[in-house]
Design an enzyme around this catalytic site. Sequence first.
Site, PDB file in Angstrom:
ATOM      1  N   ASP A 128     -11.013   2.832   4.511  1.00 60.27           N
ATOM      2  CA  ASP A 128     -11.320   1.404   4.324  1.00 60.27           C
ATOM      3  C   ASP A 128     -12.828   1.167   4.396  1.00 60.27           C
ATOM      4  O   ASP A 128     -13.294   0.070   4.093  1.00 60.27           O
ATOM      5  CB  ASP A 128     -10.642   0.563   5.426  1.00 60.27           C
ATOM      6  CG  ASP A 128      -9.386  -0.149   4.924  1.00 60.27           C
ATOM      7  OD1 ASP A 128      -9.215  -0.257   3.689  1.00 60.27           O
ATOM      8  OD2 ASP A 128      -8.585  -0.603   5.768  1.00 60.27           O
ATOM      9  N   LYS A 157       0.847  -1.205   0.000  1.00 59.18           N
ATOM     10  CA  LYS A 157       0.000   0.000   0.000  1.00 59.18           C
ATOM     11  C   LYS A 157       0.882   1.254   0.000  1.00 59.18           C
ATOM     12  O   LYS A 157       0.619   2.213  -0.711  1.00 59.18           O
ATOM     13  CB  LYS A 157      -0.925   0.005   1.230  1.00 59.18           C
ATOM     14  CG  LYS A 157      -2.051  -1.026   1.118  1.00 59.18           C
ATOM     15  CD  LYS A 157      -2.799  -1.211   2.423  1.00 59.18           C
ATOM     16  CE  LYS A 157      -3.728  -2.413   2.325  1.00 59.18           C
ATOM     17  NZ  LYS A 157      -4.419  -2.731   3.580  1.00 59.18           N
ATOM     18  N   GLN A 181      -4.552  -1.800   9.824  1.00 58.63           N
ATOM     19  CA  GLN A 181      -4.381  -3.099   9.164  1.00 58.63           C
ATOM     20  C   GLN A 181      -4.910  -4.208  10.073  1.00 58.63           C
ATOM     21  O   GLN A 181      -4.535  -4.301  11.237  1.00 58.63           O
ATOM     22  CB  GLN A 181      -2.890  -3.300   8.846  1.00 58.63           C
ATOM     23  CG  GLN A 181      -2.597  -4.531   8.018  1.00 58.63           C
ATOM     24  CD  GLN A 181      -3.174  -4.455   6.604  1.00 58.63           C
ATOM     25  OE1 GLN A 181      -3.155  -3.413   5.956  1.00 58.63           O
ATOM     26  NE2 GLN A 181      -3.710  -5.574   6.128  1.00 58.63           N
TER      27      GLN A 181
END
Length: 297
Positions: A119, A52, A96
């Site tokens: 997200d 990422k 994450q």
Amino acid sequence: MSAIILDGKKLASQIREDLSSKISALQGTLPPALAVVLVGDNEASKIYVRNKKKAASEIGMICEVLELSSGIGENALLEVINELNSNHHIHGIIVQLPLPPHINPLHILSAISPQKDVDGFNPYNAGLLSCREDSAIISATPKGILRLLQHSDIELSGKHAVIIGRSNIVGRPAAILMLNQDCTVTITHSKTQNLQALIKQADIVIAACGSPKLVKKDWIKPGAVVIDVGINRLEGKLCGDVDFEEVSQIASYITPVPGGVGPMTVAMLLENTFEAFQKQAQTPHPQCHCHHCNHSL
Ligand code: NAD
């Protein structure tokens, strides 16, 4: 092989190029910035985060990785999130997953400011998606799937979409997104009975169960569209949840693994961050007098 390949790698690279030009055209402001919170030493997570960061840097986006010890407590992690929420040089925040078992992911994800929740895992954004609200930040994997389908002009309205998996990060939001596109949706999971018979009825199959090559040719209705979200390792090689060799003989469209949904997920994360940046740039920060903010007001 008869199926047309849905080339996620190619589409994702076009999306990234487009974002890159938009970022280089920005004048007098700092570029969009993404903060990635990584807790602990999960090797797979480290690889995802590295990818990422690389993808963000390539398009001129700032990506700050905060590496925290697996021993961090929930309250301390919430403080980190709060600091990032109030730092207006950060436009997107992701945590994450998975988190260590002593931390409740829902507590953490709920604390991310909905405007920075790129997200789309904060229950507020998940709820907006359920309510079919355009302002929802849609989680990257389902959004990437939809973009791939739309890019190939695949008809969705009235089609039967069968989703394999009901996780908060893929199966559930993918099901809602398909419902919002006027599909008739069946969600299946590990307790589903007659999985094969349900899949056989599908015009669109979205496999997100983490079970290598589970879906076989004789489960698929001829001409169905097959989206493979799975990322598994089998005998040292990457494979999806669909037996690609077999299923590509009967499907009309299929995503490969790798090169299908995976690259689209990263591209959509960058797009969500860019869009969050644009929205936040429209909101002035009256308390801040720093050099950079004066430019972006
Ligand atoms: P998860 O483990 O959280 O959820 C798996 C889901 O599949 C569960 O709802 C479970 O009930 C269901 N399931 C498991 N075995 C099943 C079976 N035999 N039949 C029917 N349902 C079954 O996983 P996840 O986070 O949703 O990820 C799913 C897969 O997608 C994994 O392989 C993961 O690595 C991959 N993934 C890929 C991307 C990407 O960008 N391509 C993003 C996220 C996850």
